[in-house]
Scaffold this active site. Structure first.
Site, PDB file in Angstrom:
ATOM      1  N   ALA A 242       0.664  -1.151  -0.080  1.00  0.00           N
ATOM      2  CA  ALA A 242       0.180  -0.135   0.072  1.00  0.00           C
ATOM      3  C   ALA A 242       1.187   1.419  -0.146  1.00  0.00           C
ATOM      4  O   ALA A 242       1.659   1.487  -0.909  1.00  0.00           O
ATOM      5  CB  ALA A 242      -0.905  -0.102   1.302  1.00  0.00           C
ATOM      6  N   PRO A 265      -2.960  -3.674  -1.906  1.00  0.00           N
ATOM      7  CA  PRO A 265      -3.770  -4.605  -1.622  1.00  0.00           C
ATOM      8  C   PRO A 265      -5.077  -3.999  -1.154  1.00  0.00           C
ATOM      9  O   PRO A 265      -5.974  -4.429  -0.795  1.00  0.00           O
ATOM     10  CB  PRO A 265      -3.274  -5.448  -0.501  1.00  0.00           C
ATOM     11  CG  PRO A 265      -2.611  -4.559   0.384  1.00  0.00           C
ATOM     12  CD  PRO A 265      -1.800  -3.761  -0.750  1.00  0.00           C
ATOM     13  N   GLU A 266      -5.399  -2.417  -1.408  1.00  0.00           N
ATOM     14  CA  GLU A 266      -6.253  -1.594  -0.917  1.00  0.00           C
ATOM     15  C   GLU A 266      -7.656  -2.101  -1.333  1.00  0.00           C
ATOM     16  O   GLU A 266      -8.758  -1.886  -0.914  1.00  0.00           O
ATOM     17  CB  GLU A 266      -6.148  -0.121  -1.316  1.00  0.00           C
ATOM     18  CG  GLU A 266      -5.066   0.546  -0.361  1.00  0.00           C
ATOM     19  CD  GLU A 266      -3.458   0.307  -0.913  1.00  0.00           C
ATOM     20  OE1 GLU A 266      -2.718   1.074  -0.818  1.00  0.00           O
ATOM     21  OE2 GLU A 266      -3.284  -0.414  -1.842  1.00  0.00           O
ATOM     22  N   ILE A 267      -7.711  -2.541  -2.703  1.00  0.00           N
ATOM     23  CA  ILE A 267      -8.987  -2.769  -3.482  1.00  0.00           C
ATOM     24  C   ILE A 267      -9.667  -3.984  -2.535  1.00  0.00           C
ATOM     25  O   ILE A 267     -10.847  -3.970  -2.819  1.00  0.00           O
ATOM     26  CB  ILE A 267      -8.792  -3.437  -4.721  1.00  0.00           C
ATOM     27  CG1 ILE A 267     -10.010  -3.747  -5.715  1.00  0.00           C
ATOM     28  CG2 ILE A 267      -7.752  -4.730  -4.681  1.00  0.00           C
ATOM     29  CD1 ILE A 267     -10.395  -2.201  -6.130  1.00  0.00           C
ATOM     30  N   ILE A 269     -10.204  -4.158   0.597  1.00  0.00           N
ATOM     31  CA  ILE A 269     -11.008  -3.487   1.524  1.00  0.00           C
ATOM     32  C   ILE A 269     -11.793  -2.401   1.263  1.00  0.00           C
ATOM     33  O   ILE A 269     -12.123  -1.520   2.000  1.00  0.00           O
ATOM     34  CB  ILE A 269     -10.099  -3.106   2.850  1.00  0.00           C
ATOM     35  CG1 ILE A 269      -8.807  -2.068   2.436  1.00  0.00           C
ATOM     36  CG2 ILE A 269      -9.465  -4.551   3.338  1.00  0.00           C
ATOM     37  CD1 ILE A 269      -7.953  -1.650   3.430  1.00  0.00           C
TER      38      ILE A 269
END
Length: 392
Positions: A242, A265-267, A269
């Site tokens: 991130a 990996p933000e997508i 959450i």
């Protein structure tokens, strides 16, 4: 009925007398009649379905973008969103600095540097010179002019909360001094360079301005690295995810251990890595790569990160510190003036059209050739001795 002008008015054709007598009511009803168009009555605000729609849209717009935040509209900007302008940034910094001075004079709390937040606290903390050490960031210098800045939150995988971002920006700004020739940026421990934003803090934000200040911290850190005259070397071991991935990639050199893992990996959450997409696009030069990383959220190993352009070098874990130390020593032995001008030129060139870049770089090499370091380096070459750099 008012008199009408004859222009454009159709006059009924006169019929013979015999046919006029035999006309019926139906034929008279079909006769062309010209009547003035009635004026449209103004609709009262808020009446009808359209009025309610307009009112609802206005209320949503006010909730999303309050009037006090819509002071400097930008052309071509998406409605409802506003980026703070340069004048506002300078005004906010001046207010924060004034608040910092007032708080320090008043002896606010036991530790004024901890009581103040935002840029005011960052400016106050930045007054600590070599050996800077605060709650979440630690700085150490060596005799070569290499400053090591450590994100010291090992228990949280060096997560980037607002306080850490403020301190990290302050440490980078503080490194813009003649005695610092190279900056090494690393995370504490071996598990992570940085795992990104502190999600607990992000969940606690309640206002739009709180969220803006949170995400603006990553942008300020990246900008501070680019504006720093000395080259920045990111030492990456473990996770760089991130915002941590963006900070690592934004460094001038990214040295990764074989165990390093990069990813956005933000997508997963429901968020998006918007700010860090800019340095990643600049590093990879491929929109397809950025879309893959942003929209899939997948993680990539060190070797793939090297192929994509996210890393400069990949070395075995056992050799990571030695590789970073050798690179830092090599950079510290070079002309500070040439390093400063070269770094500035490369970042500026990336934003230019090809012809403009050639003209700009021509002027930059002319400027570099006029420095004292250039004359010293040429003289030392012919005299077969080590150059003595002054940075001018």
């Amino acid at each position: 009925m008012p008199r009408l002008p004859h222009h454009g008015v159709r006059t009924p054709r006169r019929l013979p007398e015999g046919r006029q007598a035999g006309r019926t009511r139906r034929s008279r009803a079909r006769r062309l009649r010209v009547v003035p168009r009635p004026r449209r009555r103004p609709r009262e605000a808020g009446r009808g379905a359209r009025g309610h729609d307009r009112l609802a849209h206005r209320q949503v717009r006010l909730l999303r973008d309050p009037p006090d935040l819509r002071k400097l509209p930008r052309s071509g900007q998406r409605p409802g969103l506003r980026v703070r302008g340069g004048e506002e940034d300078r005004g906010a910094e001046a207010r924060d600095e004034a608040a910092g001075r007032d708080a320090a004079d008043a002896g606010l709390g036991r530790d004024p540097e901890r009581d103040l937040g935002g840029l005011a606290g960052a400016r106050l903390r930045a007054r600590r010179r070599p050996g800077l050490s605060v709650a979440n960031v630690r700085s150490d210098d060596d005799a070569r002019g290499v400053r090591t800045i450590t994100i010291d939150r090992e228990s949280r995988r060096n997560a980037l909360d607002r306080a850490t971002l403020d301190e990290l920006e302050a440490a980078l700004r503080d490194a813009a001094s003649p005695g610092v020739r190279v900056v090494v940026l690393r995370g504490a421990g071996t598990q992570a360079f940085s795992a990104g934003a502190d999600l607990k803090e992000l969940l606690a934000h309640e206002t739009l301005d709180d969220r803006r200040r949170h995400f603006d911290g990553v942008a300020r850190v990246i900008r501070a690295m680019h504006e720093l005259p000395a080259p920045v070397v990111a030492r990456v071991q473990g996770f760089a995810l991130a915002g941590g991935c963006g900070v690592a990639v934004a460094a001038d050199f990214t040295i990764a251990a074989e165990s390093a893992v990069f990813g956005l990996p933000e997508i997963g959450i429901g968020l998006l890595p918007m700010v860090v997409s800019a340095p990643i696009l600049r590093a990879t030069g491929s929109r397809k790569v950025v879309l893959d990383l942003v929209l899939s959220g997948r993680r990539v190993g060190a070797e793939e990160a090297l192929r994509l352009g996210l890393a400069s070098r990949v070395v075995p874990d056992a050799r990571l510190d030695a590789e970073v130390d050798e690179l830092a020593g090599q950079l510290a032995s070079l002309s500070p003036a040439a390093l400063r001008l070269g770094k500035e030129a490369i970042y500026a060139m990336a934003e230019m059209e090809y012809g403009a870049a050639l003209r700009y770089l021509r002027e930059m090499i002319v400027l570099t050739a006029t420095t004292e370091d250039a004359r010293e380096g040429i003289s030392a070459f012919f005299e077969k001795r080590e150059p003595r750099w002054t940075g001018r």
